[in-house]
Design a protein around this motif. Structure first.
Motif, PDB file in Angstrom:
ATOM      1  N   GLU A  50       0.835  -1.214   0.000  1.00  9.36           N
ATOM      2  CA  GLU A  50       0.000   0.000   0.000  1.00  9.36           C
ATOM      3  C   GLU A  50       0.863   1.255   0.000  1.00  9.36           C
ATOM      4  O   GLU A  50       0.591   2.223  -0.697  1.00  9.36           O
ATOM      5  CB  GLU A  50      -0.850  -0.012   1.276  1.00  9.36           C
ATOM      6  CG  GLU A  50      -2.314   0.289   1.059  1.00  9.36           C
ATOM      7  CD  GLU A  50      -3.004   0.595   2.371  1.00  9.36           C
ATOM      8  OE1 GLU A  50      -2.603   0.025   3.404  1.00  9.36           O
ATOM      9  OE2 GLU A  50      -3.933   1.417   2.363  1.00  9.36           O
ATOM     10  N   VAL A  51       1.890   1.197   0.834  1.00  5.00           N
ATOM     11  CA  VAL A  51       2.759   2.355   1.004  1.00  5.00           C
ATOM     12  C   VAL A  51       3.675   2.545  -0.208  1.00  5.00           C
ATOM     13  O   VAL A  51       4.015   3.669  -0.567  1.00  5.00           O
ATOM     14  CB  VAL A  51       3.551   2.166   2.327  1.00  5.00           C
ATOM     15  CG1 VAL A  51       4.977   2.623   2.212  1.00  5.00           C
ATOM     16  CG2 VAL A  51       2.848   2.865   3.461  1.00  5.00           C
ATOM     17  N   ILE A  52       4.009   1.442  -0.848  1.00  3.53           N
ATOM     18  CA  ILE A  52       4.821   1.536  -2.078  1.00  3.53           C
ATOM     19  C   ILE A  52       4.022   2.258  -3.155  1.00  3.53           C
ATOM     20  O   ILE A  52       4.532   3.111  -3.869  1.00  3.53           O
ATOM     21  CB  ILE A  52       5.238   0.133  -2.588  1.00  3.53           C
ATOM     22  CG1 ILE A  52       5.984  -0.653  -1.512  1.00  3.53           C
ATOM     23  CG2 ILE A  52       6.048   0.236  -3.864  1.00  3.53           C
ATOM     24  CD1 ILE A  52       7.407  -0.244  -1.276  1.00  3.53           C
ATOM     25  N   ASP A  53       2.733   1.919  -3.242  1.00  6.26           N
ATOM     26  CA  ASP A  53       1.878   2.563  -4.249  1.00  6.26           C
ATOM     27  C   ASP A  53       1.505   3.989  -3.885  1.00  6.26           C
ATOM     28  O   ASP A  53       1.368   4.836  -4.752  1.00  6.26           O
ATOM     29  CB  ASP A  53       0.573   1.759  -4.427  1.00  6.26           C
ATOM     30  CG  ASP A  53       0.835   0.435  -5.114  1.00  6.26           C
ATOM     31  OD1 ASP A  53       0.056  -0.517  -4.900  1.00  6.26           O
ATOM     32  OD2 ASP A  53       1.835   0.351  -5.860  1.00  6.26           O
ATOM     33  N   GLU A  54       1.282   4.234  -2.591  1.00  3.26           N
ATOM     34  CA  GLU A  54       0.850   5.575  -2.163  1.00  3.26           C
ATOM     35  C   GLU A  54       1.718   6.053  -1.025  1.00  3.26           C
ATOM     36  O   GLU A  54       1.276   6.053   0.140  1.00  3.26           O
ATOM     37  CB  GLU A  54      -0.591   5.523  -1.666  1.00  3.26           C
ATOM     38  CG  GLU A  54      -1.624   5.438  -2.772  1.00  3.26           C
ATOM     39  CD  GLU A  54      -3.025   5.468  -2.163  1.00  3.26           C
ATOM     40  OE1 GLU A  54      -3.701   4.417  -2.209  1.00  3.26           O
ATOM     41  OE2 GLU A  54      -3.406   6.525  -1.611  1.00  3.26           O
ATOM     42  N   PRO A  55       2.918   6.492  -1.303  1.00  4.12           N
ATOM     43  CA  PRO A  55       3.846   6.885  -0.230  1.00  4.12           C
ATOM     44  C   PRO A  55       3.323   8.025   0.644  1.00  4.12           C
ATOM     45  O   PRO A  55       3.751   8.166   1.784  1.00  4.12           O
ATOM     46  CB  PRO A  55       5.116   7.300  -0.970  1.00  4.12           C
ATOM     47  CG  PRO A  55       4.825   7.261  -2.412  1.00  4.12           C
ATOM     48  CD  PRO A  55       3.514   6.631  -2.644  1.00  4.12           C
ATOM     49  N   GLU A  56       2.378   8.794   0.125  1.00  3.92           N
ATOM     50  CA  GLU A  56       1.858   9.911   0.936  1.00  3.92           C
ATOM     51  C   GLU A  56       1.139   9.435   2.197  1.00  3.92           C
ATOM     52  O   GLU A  56       0.940  10.204   3.140  1.00  3.92           O
ATOM     53  CB  GLU A  56       0.945  10.814   0.104  1.00  3.92           C
ATOM     54  CG  GLU A  56      -0.217  10.120  -0.564  1.00  3.92           C
ATOM     55  CD  GLU A  56       0.090   9.655  -1.984  1.00  3.92           C
ATOM     56  OE1 GLU A  56       1.239   9.241  -2.249  1.00  3.92           O
ATOM     57  OE2 GLU A  56      -0.819   9.696  -2.821  1.00  3.92           O
ATOM     58  N   LEU A  57       0.756   8.158   2.229  1.00  2.00           N
ATOM     59  CA  LEU A  57       0.119   7.604   3.430  1.00  2.00           C
ATOM     60  C   LEU A  57       1.041   7.742   4.646  1.00  2.00           C
ATOM     61  O   LEU A  57       0.585   7.925   5.771  1.00  2.00           O
ATOM     62  CB  LEU A  57      -0.239   6.129   3.223  1.00  2.00           C
ATOM     63  CG  LEU A  57      -1.362   5.852   2.224  1.00  2.00           C
ATOM     64  CD1 LEU A  57      -1.467   4.364   1.943  1.00  2.00           C
ATOM     65  CD2 LEU A  57      -2.691   6.392   2.754  1.00  2.00           C
ATOM     66  N   ILE A  58       2.341   7.658   4.396  1.00  2.00           N
ATOM     67  CA  ILE A  58       3.301   7.771   5.499  1.00  2.00           C
ATOM     68  C   ILE A  58       3.212   9.159   6.125  1.00  2.00           C
ATOM     69  O   ILE A  58       3.285   9.304   7.351  1.00  2.00           O
ATOM     70  CB  ILE A  58       4.743   7.516   5.012  1.00  2.00           C
ATOM     71  CG1 ILE A  58       4.844   6.136   4.362  1.00  2.00           C
ATOM     72  CG2 ILE A  58       5.718   7.627   6.188  1.00  2.00           C
ATOM     73  CD1 ILE A  58       6.202   5.862   3.748  1.00  2.00           C
ATOM     74  N   ASN A  59       3.050  10.182   5.279  1.00  2.00           N
ATOM     75  CA  ASN A  59       2.905  11.527   5.830  1.00  2.00           C
ATOM     76  C   ASN A  59       1.632  11.642   6.656  1.00  2.00           C
ATOM     77  O   ASN A  59       1.599  12.271   7.708  1.00  2.00           O
ATOM     78  CB  ASN A  59       2.859  12.585   4.716  1.00  2.00           C
ATOM     79  CG  ASN A  59       4.160  12.696   3.966  1.00  2.00           C
ATOM     80  OD1 ASN A  59       4.231  12.299   2.810  1.00  2.00           O
ATOM     81  ND2 ASN A  59       5.184  13.224   4.610  1.00  2.00           N
ATOM     82  N   GLN A  60       0.575  10.997   6.185  1.00  2.00           N
ATOM     83  CA  GLN A  60      -0.708  11.095   6.885  1.00  2.00           C
ATOM     84  C   GLN A  60      -0.640  10.435   8.245  1.00  2.00           C
ATOM     85  O   GLN A  60      -1.131  10.986   9.221  1.00  2.00           O
ATOM     86  CB  GLN A  60      -1.809  10.418   6.056  1.00  2.00           C
ATOM     87  CG  GLN A  60      -2.237  11.257   4.857  1.00  2.00           C
ATOM     88  CD  GLN A  60      -3.095  10.446   3.901  1.00  2.00           C
ATOM     89  OE1 GLN A  60      -3.772   9.494   4.315  1.00  2.00           O
ATOM     90  NE2 GLN A  60      -3.044  10.794   2.636  1.00  2.00           N
ATOM     91  N   ASP A  61      -0.076   9.243   8.310  1.00  2.00           N
ATOM     92  CA  ASP A  61       0.026   8.548   9.595  1.00  2.00           C
ATOM     93  C   ASP A  61       1.229   7.613   9.573  1.00  2.00           C
ATOM     94  O   ASP A  61       1.125   6.462   9.150  1.00  2.00           O
ATOM     95  CB  ASP A  61      -1.249   7.749   9.881  1.00  2.00           C
ATOM     96  CG  ASP A  61      -1.238   7.172  11.292  1.00  2.00           C
ATOM     97  OD1 ASP A  61      -2.304   6.784  11.786  1.00  2.00           O
ATOM     98  OD2 ASP A  61      -0.143   7.098  11.913  1.00  2.00           O
TER      99      ASP A  61
END
Lengths: 477, 441, 125
Positions: free
Chosen positions: C83-94
């Motif tokens: 999931e994070v590989i596809d949407e790295p912005e998730l890391i910024n969110q949480d």
């Protein structure tokens, strides 16, 4: 605003070239060797091409049209006589592998430019094989490493750089298989000698310095640093990016530097071309000349010859570097002559200090005292907007902004290098604009935060560009 | 003062006053006085523009213009007039790297077009904004393979241009990369030897097509065994041949690199030329150099920016993919305009013309009976022949007649070239002069 | 002040580890994601790769910076968060919910080398 890609103006069967009739025909290639993939290249008329790229050029900004105060880039005027000389057929139409006796003029350019640069820098000889500053750095560090290996010393695998160094310095060390040790600066912005002494040992191949440094400050302890480094058995490398401040005033060789590179596209007025071609000649002391990359031009009995020597570090270029760029630098040097070189140093430093004094009421000056050819501010005193905002607002006033967020020693860095070619009027206009922007930041900071307003595109989404890179036309059709 | 310095005495006085010093020398009082250079420099006297023109004309006159039948990495190609008219525009010529994209859309867009065209020619997925030259591009590709596979040995075909090999050797030496040569047989890569050399230490294999000796090679079969070995295939290619020849993509190449000089750049005594690098999608983030990407601005307008900069030297510093800072931007523009002018049809026509003229030249030289065929394989615009006499003496004679003859490879072997610029008349005259020399002897 | 979770262990290089039996989930802290800015790319190695404590196993990239990822613990990668590989912005969110890799630990005693929430918080100011 014109917004087409060349592929988007393509029409079938248009053409923009002409070839003579040929009497030679022949057989086709065997099918197994032939390209099967379709080739989607544009089909346009000559006028289409001319209009397209002319319109693209109108979306750009060059030194010929306005002030370009990028710190450490030395965006000085690119003389047109240099262009004329670099387009002489006697230079342009020479094959690099022509016999020496048919290219004595080209070899003379290399030989004499090397001599003039040697005289200006206090070193012995220059090679023009490196294509750019970073390339010159890597070449210079290869020379440094080879010097130690030839002495039988295999322990020296580390290079010291100050924390103010440009990113190419540690990157170039890596290219040569060396590690970087970072040494901190004092609050006055110069190398901390106490810290330097702690890291000097028998693993240190050398130190890379630029002087004046990236803060625009002259490393006043340079002679002491040179003594310490040499006593340690190490060499000194001079990053020539800031040579403009010293041209005609002081010489790196006289300060104790053993190896250096010069950026011809900075100090010696050759055009930046939007990012190249530049030229990064590397110069050395007499003791290191045999290490310069192959081949070199030497003069024997009045004739110029190529010398390839086994002791050299080897080759760093397919041929001899960017020859036509060196022709421009040669022309510039012959134009200035011995009478004028010192004006470069004096006037570039005069212009930068004048800016420093004129803006220090509005922008934070982390290091007071004399600067050299460039001055570093640390953002607005009011802190009502960031350096990025100030830079984008400058675009609205028709200026190319100074260098921002470099060096990394401060958080809101603005590095301004006017160069010696700018008149007092131009600089006063710039100063007044910077003051106006500082005032706008107090009265209406949003104006800066949403800038630029007047450019053909406004702030671009670089996060989107990095997340899902679209880097060719086929990515969007 | 000189015309490049606008300051009047009054300006200087006013500025010094603002700074709070009295003389220009005071600006350098922090420089140790023994380091300051005293006295004049031993440099020539300044020259006015009129004198410069004279002086440079004299120097340029020492260079002899020759009709070239020599390639070996630098080719006499057609340079359309439009190119210099456009590249000399100040907005292109005197601008800086496009770090402020809002006022650099012109530069960024042509870089995007360059990347697109390089991908189109090579068939690859991604390209960077150009690098210095073909030789350093190949060295950078070598490091990409080492970095990607985390292995330390690179195999290099003996058919590669010796000047490129010299650069590879230098770069490999300083980074402790182990270079091993794959032998050639009859001027082609000896594929059987490759199989024996591939092992788990091999990061990549470097080949050249057409190779240094002009031979066209097909690497499709070896790409399979290279990939089975989890290594990368790197091919140095001549972009002007790619409208006609099987592309790197079709051969299974991972990194296609080379020099764009053959895309309309004049001989220039060796530079500036332009290096290019194109690769498969998955190698995108391992690419050195600048890359331009498309995006939008805050109003939704299409625009371009330098992207993936976090890999580059100014951010990543010692961990960067490479130390490269600039590219050869203006030369990339030169080739973009060339490719736009020639287009689909023109690129093909120019390539085939070089091919046909070289083959005609080959036949005519053999017909003199002064040469023996030295290669059996197919060639593009360069070929090796064995001269029955002394190549060095032959070349001296031809030089006097205004010709730059083929490269003396040693052992009587010579590497000849004919591009689209060599007419039938020139070829016929050259052959005639070769015969004259042999009868004179 | 950046956010820290009490039940996690931290490396001084701003990675966290959540130990669950023989396994550990690994990610980057709030301080890290904030310093980086909008994350555009994550590279975390492959399933089956071995990682060592405090050594590099991948990298995380934003527009303005690229940072090596150093593993807080040694072991073998058993899962990558696609999931994070596809949407790295998730890391910024949480950054604490969106882990990067899951490893099977090879040496549980290494946990002692890590910081607890309080010590890390002090360090990450």
């Amino acid at each position: 605003m014109y917004d087409k890609l060349i592929f988007e103006i393509s029409q079938p069967n248009r053409q923009a070239y002409s070839l003579p009739e040929t009497e030679i025909s022949g057989v086709d290639l065997p099918a197994s060797l032939k390209r099967q993939l379709p080739l989607d290249m544009p089909e346009v008329s000559e006028l289409d091409v001319v209009r397209h790229y002319t319109r693209l050029s109108q979306k750009n900004y060059g030194v010929d049209q306005g002030f370009y105060p990028l710190g450490s880039c030395t965006m000085k005027y690119n003389p047109k006589i240099n262009e004329e000389m670099a387009s002489l057929p006697g230079f342009v139409k020479m094959h690099p592998l022509q016999p020496e006796k048919t290219v004595q003029g080209a070899m003379q350019i290399y030989y004499e430019t090397s001599q003039m640069l040697a005289e200006l820098t206090g070193l012995a000889e220059f090679s023009f094989n490196p294509f750019a500053g970073a390339h010159g750095e890597a070449t210079g560090l290869m020379i440094m490493k080879a010097y130690h290996l030839q002495r039988g010393d295999t322990k020296r695998t580390k290079v010291i750089v100050p924390d103010s160094a440009h990113g190419t310095n540690p990157a170039s060390a890596s290219v040569c298989g060396m590690d970087t040790i970072v040494v901190p600066s004092t609050p006055e912005g110069t190398v901390d000698i106490t810290a330097l002494k702690k890291v000097l040992n028998d693993e240190v191949a050398g130190i890379m310095l630029t002087n004046p440094n990236t803060l625009g400050i002259f490393e006043k302890d340079i002679c002491e640093i040179a003594e310490l480094v040499h006593a340690n058995g190490s060499l000194l490398y001079y990053d020539g990016a800031n040579l403009n401040a010293l041209l005609g005033i002081a010489r790196p060789g006289d300060m104790g530097f053993d190896i250096m590179h010069i950026n011809l596209h900075k100090t010696f007025s050759t055009p930046h071309g939007g990012g190249g071609p530049g030229s990064g000649p590397v110069g050395v002391t007499k003791a290191l000349v045999h290490l310069l990359p192959n081949p070199r031009v030497i003069k024997e009995k009045g004739k110029y010859r190529w010398l390839t020597n086994e002791q050299s570090i080897g080759s760093v270029s397919g041929f001899y570097g960017n020859f036509l760029v060196v022709v421009r630098a040669y022309t510039y040097l012959r134009t200035l002559g011995k009478e004028n070189v010192h004006h470069v140093g004096y006037l570039s430093v005069l212009n930068a200090n004048y800016i420093k004094e004129s803006l220090k009421e509005y922008y934070k000056l982390p290091i007071t005292g004399l600067c050299k050819h460039e001055v570093v501010f640390d953002g607005l005193i009011s802190e009502k907007a960031t350096t990025l905002d100030v830079a984008k607002r400058l675009l609205d006033y028709g200026y190319h902004p100074p260098t921002i967020y470099f060096p990394l020693l401060f958080h809101q860095t603005i590095m301004i290098e006017p160069t010696e070619v700018e008149s007092k009027e131009t600089i006063d206009d710039f100063i007044n604009t910077m003051i106006k922007i500082a005032q706008e930041a107090e009265a209406n900071p949003d104006l800066l935060k949403t800038a630029p307003h007047n450019t053909i595109v406004r702030r671009l989404d670089d996060v989107k560009a990095a997340r899902n890179p679209i880097i060719k036309y086929k990515d969007i059709v | 003062m000189n015309k490049y310095f606008p300051h009047s005495e009054q300006d200087i006085a006013q500025m010094l006053a603002k700074i709070g010093v009295s003389h220009l020398d005071d600006l350098f009082k922090d420089v140790p006085s023994h380091v300051l250079h005293h006295g004049p420099f031993r440099l020539p006297q300044q020259l006015s523009e009129i004198e410069i023109r004279d002086e440079m004309a004299k120097i340029a006159a020492q260079n002899k213009k020759l009709i070239s039948f020599l390639g070996a990495g630098s080719y006499d190609v057609y340079t359309p007039s439009v190119i210099s008219a456009l590249t000399s525009r100040q907005e292109f010529l005197t601008s800086y790297t496009p770090y402020q994209p809002e006022i650099s859309q012109g530069n960024l867009q042509y870089i995007f077009e360059f990347q697109s065209m390089i991908c189109e020619l090579t068939g690859m997925d991604v390209s960077n904004a150009s690098v210095y030259d073909g030789a350093t591009a190949t060295a950078e590709a070598m490091f990409m393979a080492v970095s990607q596979t985390k292995r330390n040995r690179v195999l290099v075909s003996a058919t590669i241009n010796p000047r490129i090999l010299a650069v590879l050797k230098t770069y490999a030496y300083f980074r402790d990369v182990d270079l091993v040569m794959i032998p050639m047989k009859e001027y082609q890569l000896e594929k059987a030897q490759l199989g024996q050399l591939l092992d788990e230490n091999v990061a990549g294999v470097i080949v050249q097509n057409p190779n240094f000796y002009g031979q066209i090679e097909d690497y499709t079969d070896i790409s399979e065994i290279i990939h089975e070995n989890k290594s990368l295939l790197i091919s140095n290619v001549d972009p002007s041949t790619l409208s006609v020849l099987k592309t790197p993509r079709e051969m299974g190449v991972d990194i296609a690199c080379g020099d764009g000089q053959t895309l309309g750049i004049p001989l220039s005594f060796g530079g500036p030329y332009v290096g290019f690098m194109a690769a498969t999608e998955k190698l995108l983030r391992k690419m050195p150099g600048r890359i331009c990407g498309m995006t939008n601005d805050v109003d939704g307008k299409r625009g371009f920016v330098l992207t993936l900069q976090a890999r580059e030297q100014h951010i990543r510093r010692e961990k960067a993919n490479s130390n490269i800072c600039s590219n050869q931007s203006l030369m990339a523009l030169h080739t973009v305009i060339y490719m736009s002018l020639l287009g689909k049809k023109g690129l093909h026509e120019v390539a085939m013309r070089a091919y046909h003229h070289a083959h005609y030249f080959f036949k005519q030289l053999l017909a003199t009976k002064l040469f023996e065929q030295a290669v059996k394989g197919p060639f593009f615009k360069e070929f090796v022949l064995k001269y029955k006499g002394n190549p060095s003496l032959l070349n001296d004679y031809l030089l006097k007649k205004g010709y730059l003859s083929g490269l003396d490879l040693g052992k009587q072997m010579m590497l000849f070239c004919a591009t689209e610029m060599r007419t039938k008349a020139q070829i016929d005259d050259f052959v005639k002069k070769v015969e004259e020399f042999s009868h004179v002897r | 002040m950046s956010k820290v979770l009490d039940n996690l262990k931290y490396a001084p290089t701003h990675e966290w580890a959540r130990v669950e039996g023989e396994f550990a989930y690994i990610g980057i802290t709030d301080y890290a994601q904030d310093s980086l800015g909008a994350i555009v790319y994550v590279e975390g190695g492959d399933v089956g790769d071995s990682v060592s404590q405090f050594e590099e196993f991948g990298a995380v990239e934003s527009v303005k910076a690229a940072s090596d990822l150093l593993s807080p613990l040694s072991g073998t990668i058993v899962e990558i968060n696609e999931e994070v590989i596809d949407e790295p912005e998730l890391i910024n969110q949480d950054p604490y919910t969106h882990w990067l890799i899951k490893i099977e630990m090879s040496d549980k005693s290494e946990i002692d080398n890590l910081l607890d929430a309080v010590s890390y918080q002090k360090m990450a100011k």
